[in-house]
Design an enzyme around this catalytic site. Structure first.
Site, PDB file in Angstrom:
ATOM      1  N   SER A  13      -2.354   1.941  14.853  1.00  0.00           N
ATOM      2  CA  SER A  13      -3.345   2.530  15.770  1.00  0.00           C
ATOM      3  C   SER A  13      -4.772   2.143  15.370  1.00  0.00           C
ATOM      4  O   SER A  13      -5.635   1.992  16.238  1.00  0.00           O
ATOM      5  CB  SER A  13      -3.188   4.052  15.855  1.00  0.00           C
ATOM      6  OG  SER A  13      -3.585   4.669  14.668  1.00  0.00           O
ATOM      7  N   ARG A  59       4.592  -8.192  -7.716  1.00  0.00           N
ATOM      8  CA  ARG A  59       3.383  -8.105  -6.892  1.00  0.00           C
ATOM      9  C   ARG A  59       2.595  -9.399  -6.852  1.00  0.00           C
ATOM     10  O   ARG A  59       2.010  -9.762  -5.838  1.00  0.00           O
ATOM     11  CB  ARG A  59       2.447  -7.004  -7.436  1.00  0.00           C
ATOM     12  CG  ARG A  59       2.957  -5.617  -7.202  1.00  0.00           C
ATOM     13  CD  ARG A  59       1.908  -4.564  -7.525  1.00  0.00           C
ATOM     14  NE  ARG A  59       2.518  -3.245  -7.507  1.00  0.00           N
ATOM     15  CZ  ARG A  59       2.766  -2.541  -6.408  1.00  0.00           C
ATOM     16  NH1 ARG A  59       2.421  -3.004  -5.236  1.00  0.00           N
ATOM     17  NH2 ARG A  59       3.355  -1.367  -6.482  1.00  0.00           N
ATOM     18  N   HIS A 103      -9.162   4.905   4.718  1.00  0.00           N
ATOM     19  CA  HIS A 103      -8.351   5.864   3.946  1.00  0.00           C
ATOM     20  C   HIS A 103      -8.496   7.247   4.573  1.00  0.00           C
ATOM     21  O   HIS A 103      -9.613   7.687   4.872  1.00  0.00           O
ATOM     22  CB  HIS A 103      -8.819   5.891   2.488  1.00  0.00           C
ATOM     23  CG  HIS A 103      -8.028   6.839   1.655  1.00  0.00           C
ATOM     24  ND1 HIS A 103      -6.770   6.529   1.176  1.00  0.00           N
ATOM     25  CD2 HIS A 103      -8.277   8.103   1.241  1.00  0.00           C
ATOM     26  CE1 HIS A 103      -6.290   7.565   0.514  1.00  0.00           C
ATOM     27  NE2 HIS A 103      -7.188   8.533   0.528  1.00  0.00           N
TER      28      HIS A 103
HETATM   29  C1  GRF Z   1      -3.983   5.831   8.770  1.00  0.00           C
HETATM   30  O1  GRF Z   1      -4.124   7.224   8.638  1.00  0.00           O
HETATM   31  C2  GRF Z   1      -4.698   5.126   7.652  1.00  0.00           C
HETATM   32  O2  GRF Z   1      -5.881   5.763   7.272  1.00  0.00           O
HETATM   33  C3  GRF Z   1      -3.687   5.221   6.550  1.00  0.00           C
HETATM   34  O3  GRF Z   1      -2.447   5.011   7.171  1.00  0.00           O
HETATM   35  C4  GRF Z   1      -2.544   5.396   8.539  1.00  0.00           C
HETATM   36  C5  GRF Z   1      -2.182   4.192   9.346  1.00  0.00           C
HETATM   37  O4  GRF Z   1      -2.163   4.468  10.713  1.00  0.00           O
HETATM   38  N1  GRF Z   1      -3.997   4.317   5.474  1.00  0.00           N
HETATM   39  P1  GRF Z   1      -2.109   3.273  11.762  1.00  0.00           P
HETATM   40  O5  GRF Z   1      -0.998   2.333  11.330  1.00  0.00           O
HETATM   41  O6  GRF Z   1      -3.446   2.604  11.781  1.00  0.00           O
HETATM   42  O7  GRF Z   1      -1.785   3.946  13.056  1.00  0.00           O
END
Ligand code: GRF
Length: 210
Positions: A13, A59, A103
């Protein structure tokens, strides 16, 4: 013409918010196959590639292949938009100063996972999200933008997550645009926006005193 590469692991999203803002996303990489964000990118005509971390021995090997794949698109900026892998120091250094992350907490509070659950458990009254430059310290780089939301009585993890996510979709495209416009300057560990935005001093109080 600016070029952005976006890394995702799922729903996408935040990627959608970047695409809706008309920002120049030239490629999307996911470490997980078959996630909704890949379809979203494809529906916008953006090339995608899955680099599945499970196929790599460690990694360093994964990050090396990912970094080379990113560099093939010669991006000005790499955005971690819900990318759920810890990156190695070598990767972070290679893209230093042009790697942003979104974040879902008001950093430095609640780095790591399950931020909404932890915010509810801690009883904070204000929660939110942060866009920051990525450094080797997890969820700890110079902060570009933050948005705060109230934690309401009766909130569940998903209600709170949705309230925060709406703000993520506002601050991530804004931060990316500022970066591409050359308006962000990192001094010591603080990020400065030039020219500065209008001063806004109205506080967010929660609960609101009667
Ligand atoms: C978001 O809340 C982002 O901050 C976190 O993971 C989620 C990802 O959501 N790191 P999307 O895939 O962008 O919908």
């Amino acid at each position: 013409m600016n070029r952005i590469v976006v890394l995702i692991s799922g729903r996408g999203s935040n990627l959608g918010a970047l695409l809706d803002a008309g920002l120049p996303v030239v490629a999307v990489f996911s470490n997980r196959p078959n996630v909704a964000g890949l379809e979203l990118a494809q529906s916008h005509g953006v090339p995608t590639r899955v680099i599945d971390h499970r196929a790599f021995d460690g990694r360093e090997a994964f990050d090396g292949v990912l970094a080379d794949a990113i560099d093939a698109y010669t991006p000005d900026l790499v955005v971690l938009a819900g990318f759920l892998r810890v990156l190695t120091g070598a990767f972070v250094q290679r893209f230093a100063g042009r790697l942003l992350n979104i974040h879902p907490s008001l950093l430095p509070a609640f780095p790591g996972l399950n931020t909404h659950r932890r915010a509810l458990e801690a009883g904070v009254k204000i929660h939110g999200c942060t866009v920051h430059f990525v450094t080797e310290a997890l969820d700890h780089g110079p902060i570009v933008a933050q948005a705060a939301v109230p934690v309401l009585s009766g909130d569940t993890e998903s209600l709170l997550a949705a309230r925060v996510l709406a703000e993520e979709h506002r601050i991530l495209p804004a931060a990316v645009r500022w970066f591409l416009e050359g308006r962000l300057r990192i001094e010591q560990d603080a990020v400065h926006l030039t020219p500065p935005p209008p001063l806004e001093t109205s506080p967010l109080l929660n609960p609101m005193p009667a």
